[in-house]
Design an enzyme around this catalytic site. Structure first.
Site, PDB file in Angstrom:
ATOM      1  CG  ASP A 200      -2.116   1.276   1.400  1.00  0.00           C
ATOM      2  OD1 ASP A 200      -3.464   0.806   1.311  1.00  0.00           O
ATOM      3  OD2 ASP A 200      -1.940   2.239   1.416  1.00  0.00           O
ATOM      4  CB  ILE A 201       0.499   4.137  -1.658  1.00  0.00           C
ATOM      5  CG1 ILE A 201       1.922   5.180  -2.499  1.00  0.00           C
ATOM      6  CG2 ILE A 201       0.049   5.552  -2.284  1.00  0.00           C
ATOM      7  CD1 ILE A 201       1.217   5.529  -4.033  1.00  0.00           C
TER       8      ILE A 201
ATOM      9  CG  HIS B 145      -8.426  -3.229  -2.534  1.00  0.00           C
ATOM     10  ND1 HIS B 145      -9.812  -2.071  -3.474  1.00  0.00           N
ATOM     11  CD2 HIS B 145      -8.374  -2.201  -1.823  1.00  0.00           C
ATOM     12  CE1 HIS B 145      -9.985  -1.053  -2.720  1.00  0.00           C
ATOM     13  NE2 HIS B 145      -9.764  -1.190  -1.723  1.00  0.00           N
TER      14      HIS B 145
ATOM     15  CG  HIS C 161      -7.077  -3.209   3.206  1.00  0.00           C
ATOM     16  ND1 HIS C 161      -5.911  -1.653   3.262  1.00  0.00           N
ATOM     17  CD2 HIS C 161      -8.589  -2.736   2.844  1.00  0.00           C
ATOM     18  CE1 HIS C 161      -6.714  -0.955   1.709  1.00  0.00           C
ATOM     19  NE2 HIS C 161      -8.156  -1.128   1.607  1.00  0.00           N
TER      20      HIS C 161
ATOM     21  CD  GLU D 254      -9.366   6.365   0.067  1.00  0.00           C
ATOM     22  OE1 GLU D 254      -8.633   6.470  -0.376  1.00  0.00           O
ATOM     23  OE2 GLU D 254     -10.018   6.842   1.659  1.00  0.00           O
ATOM     24  CB  VAL D 255      -9.232   2.087  -5.177  1.00  0.00           C
ATOM     25  CG1 VAL D 255      -8.402   1.436  -6.065  1.00  0.00           C
ATOM     26  CG2 VAL D 255      -7.927   3.125  -4.758  1.00  0.00           C
TER      27      VAL D 255
ATOM     28  CG  ASN E 152     -12.088  -0.680   3.650  1.00  0.00           C
ATOM     29  OD1 ASN E 152     -12.873  -0.763   4.131  1.00  0.00           O
ATOM     30  ND2 ASN E 152     -10.826  -0.194   3.797  1.00  0.00           N
TER      31      ASN E 152
HETATM   32  P1  AMP Z   1      -9.902   1.759   0.378  1.00  0.00           P
HETATM   33  O1  AMP Z   1     -10.322   2.727   0.934  1.00  0.00           O
HETATM   34  O2  AMP Z   1      -9.827   0.267   0.799  1.00  0.00           O
HETATM   35  O3  AMP Z   1     -10.450   1.347  -1.462  1.00  0.00           O
HETATM   36  O4  AMP Z   1      -8.691   1.406   0.350  1.00  0.00           O
HETATM   37  C1  AMP Z   1      -7.726   1.788  -0.858  1.00  0.00           C
HETATM   38  C2  AMP Z   1      -5.914   1.613  -0.927  1.00  0.00           C
HETATM   39  O5  AMP Z   1      -5.157   1.511  -2.347  1.00  0.00           O
HETATM   40  C3  AMP Z   1      -5.615   3.155   0.404  1.00  0.00           C
HETATM   41  O6  AMP Z   1      -5.193   1.963   1.682  1.00  0.00           O
HETATM   42  C4  AMP Z   1      -4.739   3.712  -0.024  1.00  0.00           C
HETATM   43  O7  AMP Z   1      -3.640   4.136   0.302  1.00  0.00           O
HETATM   44  C5  AMP Z   1      -4.317   2.591  -1.451  1.00  0.00           C
HETATM   45  N1  AMP Z   1      -3.629   3.252  -2.677  1.00  0.00           N
HETATM   46  C6  AMP Z   1      -4.006   4.193  -3.197  1.00  0.00           C
HETATM   47  N2  AMP Z   1      -3.405   4.322  -5.067  1.00  0.00           N
HETATM   48  C7  AMP Z   1      -2.321   3.683  -4.273  1.00  0.00           C
HETATM   49  C8  AMP Z   1      -0.775   2.686  -5.023  1.00  0.00           C
HETATM   50  N3  AMP Z   1      -0.948   4.202  -6.452  1.00  0.00           N
HETATM   51  N4  AMP Z   1      -0.152   2.205  -5.140  1.00  0.00           N
HETATM   52  C9  AMP Z   1      -0.301   1.581  -4.028  1.00  0.00           C
HETATM   53  N5  AMP Z   1      -1.895   1.782  -2.791  1.00  0.00           N
HETATM   54  C10 AMP Z   1      -2.337   2.749  -3.527  1.00  0.00           C
END
Ligand code: AMP
Length: 127
Positions: free
Chosen positions: A39-40, A110, A112, A105-106, A97
């Site tokens: 994770d970034i 995924h 975690h 968010e994405v 999530n």
């Molecule tokens: P979520 O809130 O479960 O959708 O989590 C999305 C996760 O993606 C967050 O923990 C971000 O820090 C992570 N994230 C976003 N962009 C990147 C990226 N380019 N590389 C790695 N992790 C990312």
């Protein structure tokens, strides 16, 4: 295939772009069905994301539309990554999530993987 009531898969979400190699990632594992990378913005000493390679927004469309091979492959990859990261013996948390209330968010499914220290309560107290 979009699930009723959910938006269609967004081909330009950040994880789709990582899968296409348009954006770099710190890869820890890859196989036919899954990719795992750091994770970034890590929230624990170990914070890795495991994503399926197919175009799925969440468990809603994944559970409804993915093949048996995709589902088995993804779940096996989650276990394999945790094992390879040395998380099994001390323990870890796997978290996904979903949607607005889940804080997703994405919009690409995924999981975690958090570890490397005791992680405390499952959900922090409100307020
Ligand atoms: P979520 O809130 O479960 O959708 O989590 C999305 C996760 O993606 C967050 O923990 C971000 O820090 C992570 N994230 C976003 N962009 C990147 C990226 N380019 N590389 C790695 N992790 C990312």
């Amino acid at each position: 295939m979009p699930v009723s009531g959910l938006p269609p898969y967004d081909d330009n979400n950040i994880f789709a772009r990582i899968l296409r190699g348009e954006i770099p990632c710190k890869k820890v594992y890859e196989d036919a069905h899954a990719l795992a990378f750091h994770d970034i913005n890590p929230q624990a000493p170990v914070h890795v994301l495991v994503i399926p390679k197919g175009k799925y927004c969440s468990f809603a469309d994944f559970s409804a539309g993915a093949s048996e091979a995709e589902i088995a492959g993804f779940i096996r990859a989650v276990g394999t990554v945790a094992r390879q990261l040395g998380l099994e013996a001390p323990g870890y948390r796997a978290l996904a999530n979903m949607g607005a209330h889940g804080g997703q968010e994405v919009p690409h499914l995924h999981v975690h993987l958090f570890g490397g220290r005791p992680l405390g309560r499952m959900i922090p107290s409100a307020g």
